[in-house]
Design an enzyme around this catalytic site. Structure first.
Site, PDB file in Angstrom:
ATOM      1  N   GLU A  37       3.638  -8.370   4.196  1.00 17.93           N
ATOM      2  CA  GLU A  37       3.381  -6.868   3.829  1.00 17.93           C
ATOM      3  C   GLU A  37       3.537  -6.897   2.343  1.00 17.93           C
ATOM      4  O   GLU A  37       4.884  -7.450   1.623  1.00 17.93           O
ATOM      5  CB  GLU A  37       3.993  -5.797   4.301  1.00 17.93           C
ATOM      6  CG  GLU A  37       2.982  -4.574   3.916  1.00 17.93           C
ATOM      7  CD  GLU A  37       3.384  -2.414   3.654  1.00 17.93           C
ATOM      8  OE1 GLU A  37       4.713  -3.132   4.693  1.00 17.93           O
ATOM      9  OE2 GLU A  37       3.294  -2.004   3.592  1.00 17.93           O
ATOM     10  N   GLU A  62       9.258  -6.016  -1.805  1.00 12.00           N
ATOM     11  CA  GLU A  62       8.503  -4.367  -2.522  1.00 12.00           C
ATOM     12  C   GLU A  62       9.213  -5.036  -3.900  1.00 12.00           C
ATOM     13  O   GLU A  62      10.463  -5.749  -3.713  1.00 12.00           O
ATOM     14  CB  GLU A  62       9.702  -3.302  -1.655  1.00 12.00           C
ATOM     15  CG  GLU A  62       9.523  -2.707  -2.253  1.00 12.00           C
ATOM     16  CD  GLU A  62       8.426  -2.065  -2.634  1.00 12.00           C
ATOM     17  OE1 GLU A  62       7.835  -1.995  -2.846  1.00 12.00           O
ATOM     18  OE2 GLU A  62       8.883  -1.496  -4.437  1.00 12.00           O
ATOM     19  N   ASP A  89       8.765 -10.099  -7.408  1.00 16.45           N
ATOM     20  CA  ASP A  89       7.173  -9.464  -7.374  1.00 16.45           C
ATOM     21  C   ASP A  89       6.362 -10.476  -6.486  1.00 16.45           C
ATOM     22  O   ASP A  89       6.539 -11.850  -6.355  1.00 16.45           O
ATOM     23  CB  ASP A  89       7.202 -10.023  -9.163  1.00 16.45           C
ATOM     24  CG  ASP A  89       5.709  -9.887  -9.318  1.00 16.45           C
ATOM     25  OD1 ASP A  89       4.903  -9.544  -9.518  1.00 16.45           O
ATOM     26  OD2 ASP A  89       5.276 -11.197  -9.581  1.00 16.45           O
ATOM     27  N   ASP A 112      -0.490  -0.278  -5.539  1.00 17.02           N
ATOM     28  CA  ASP A 112      -0.913   0.505  -6.832  1.00 17.02           C
ATOM     29  C   ASP A 112      -2.256  -0.030  -7.834  1.00 17.02           C
ATOM     30  O   ASP A 112      -2.459  -0.601  -8.034  1.00 17.02           O
ATOM     31  CB  ASP A 112       0.531  -0.445  -8.274  1.00 17.02           C
ATOM     32  CG  ASP A 112       1.941   0.226  -7.842  1.00 17.02           C
ATOM     33  OD1 ASP A 112       1.826   1.402  -6.794  1.00 17.02           O
ATOM     34  OD2 ASP A 112       2.685  -0.248  -8.423  1.00 17.02           O
ATOM     35  N   LYS A 116      -5.849   2.457 -15.630  1.00 17.82           N
ATOM     36  CA  LYS A 116      -5.997   2.489 -17.705  1.00 17.82           C
ATOM     37  C   LYS A 116      -7.030   1.146 -17.042  1.00 17.82           C
ATOM     38  O   LYS A 116      -5.926   0.094 -16.600  1.00 17.82           O
ATOM     39  CB  LYS A 116      -5.406   2.752 -17.984  1.00 17.82           C
ATOM     40  CG  LYS A 116      -4.419   4.080 -17.963  1.00 17.82           C
ATOM     41  CD  LYS A 116      -3.493   4.332 -19.449  1.00 17.82           C
ATOM     42  CE  LYS A 116      -2.574   5.430 -18.824  1.00 17.82           C
ATOM     43  NZ  LYS A 116      -1.587   6.010 -19.670  1.00 17.82           N
ATOM     44  N   THR A 186       1.265   4.862   6.738  1.00 18.12           N
ATOM     45  CA  THR A 186       2.481   4.228   5.769  1.00 18.12           C
ATOM     46  C   THR A 186       2.977   5.337   5.114  1.00 18.12           C
ATOM     47  O   THR A 186       1.980   6.736   5.116  1.00 18.12           O
ATOM     48  CB  THR A 186       1.628   3.009   4.954  1.00 18.12           C
ATOM     49  OG1 THR A 186       0.849   4.103   3.821  1.00 18.12           O
ATOM     50  CG2 THR A 186       1.312   1.898   5.549  1.00 18.12           C
ATOM     51  N   GLU A 189      -0.191   7.198   3.095  1.00 15.47           N
ATOM     52  CA  GLU A 189      -1.205   7.239   3.713  1.00 15.47           C
ATOM     53  C   GLU A 189      -0.984   9.002   4.507  1.00 15.47           C
ATOM     54  O   GLU A 189      -1.893   8.945   4.248  1.00 15.47           O
ATOM     55  CB  GLU A 189      -0.914   6.179   5.119  1.00 15.47           C
ATOM     56  CG  GLU A 189      -2.868   6.256   5.778  1.00 15.47           C
ATOM     57  CD  GLU A 189      -3.127   5.426   7.195  1.00 15.47           C
ATOM     58  OE1 GLU A 189      -4.124   4.814   6.780  1.00 15.47           O
ATOM     59  OE2 GLU A 189      -2.300   5.754   8.360  1.00 15.47           O
TER      60      GLU A 189
END
Ligand SMILES: C[S@@+](CC[C@H](N)C(=O)[O-])C[C@H]1O[C@@H](n2cnc3c(N)ncnc32)[C@H](O)[C@@H]1O
Length: 208
Positions: A37, A62, A89, A112, A116, A186, A189
């Site tokens: 994940e 994560e 990362d 994420d 922008k 999640t 969610e």
């Protein structure tokens, strides 16, 4: 007062001693299929999915220390021995540590969105990262994605057009650990369901 989060050294990966590429059969102590994940947040999906699929090895990647520590505490308290967590990362970790053809499924839920334009280059779904997913997926391995962001969803579909020769689009089935009304289950969610937001999903399978 906030509960003190516990550390569970046995479920976290130490990048300094992992070896490149990592040996996931050794890490889990068994050769079961590996699911990864990307951006596992507080570990909500991992915890319920790992309970539902005890014959799968799950790795959560994560970046944010706060969420990572929360997930470590949760997985440790639940006593799930088929889950490992790493604070890294995801793009860098996969490139450096994940062997060729070793992953049965990537789960990428509510990544994420970086809305922008000048931040689009930070989006996880991009050609360079999809190349790495493909390198590391086993034959018929899956990529499963969900997002609440319509614009990022369109962007993803454009990225995947480049890979039609190597990835077949397949049906996105609800996760085994999802509860009533959920698609995956999640943390994000659950928030989005309460806000009645649309959710967009994609699933692919690696061709030969
Ligand atoms: C919007 S949250 C979704 C978390 C979880 N998947 C969920 O649905 O509840 C995105 C998560 O991805 C993590 N993340 C973002 N970029 C990452 C990266 N490059 N590597 C690892 N984690 C990342 C963030 O820290 C955050 O926890």
């Amino acid at each position: 007062m906030a509960r003190r989060l516990r550390e569970y050294p046995d479920i976290v990966l130490d990048l300094d001693v992992l070896g490149e590429p990592a040996d996931f059969t050794r890490i889990f102590g068994r050769p079961e299929p590996l699911h990864i994940e990307v951006g596992s947040g507080k570990g909500t999906f991992l915890a319920s999915q790992a309970q539902a699929q005890t014959d799968v090895n799950f790795l959560g990647i994560e970046w944010a220390r706060k969420y990572y520590r929360y997930a470590v505490d949760r997985i440790g308290r639940w006593g799930l021995d088929n889950v490992r967590l790493v604070r890294a990362d995801a793009a860098d970790f996969i490139t450096r540590f994940v062997p060729d053809s070793s992953v049965a499924c990537y789960h990428i839920y509510y990544p994420d969105p970086w809305p922008k334009k000048r931040h689009h280059k930070r989006r996880f779904i991009c050609p360079v990262n999809v190349e790495q997913l493909l390198r590391t997926l086993s034959l018929q391995g899956k990529i499963r994605i969900a997002t609440d962001q319509a614009e990022y969803f369109e962007w993803m579909k454009e990225v995947f057009v480049e890979f039609v020769d190597r990835l077949k689009k397949v049906e996105f089935t609800p996760a085994a650990g999802a509860e009533g009304g959920e698609i995956i289950g999640t943390n994000y969610e659950r928030k989005y369901i309460k806000e009645n937001r649309d959710v967009f999903t994609l699933a692919f399978e690696k061709k030969e």
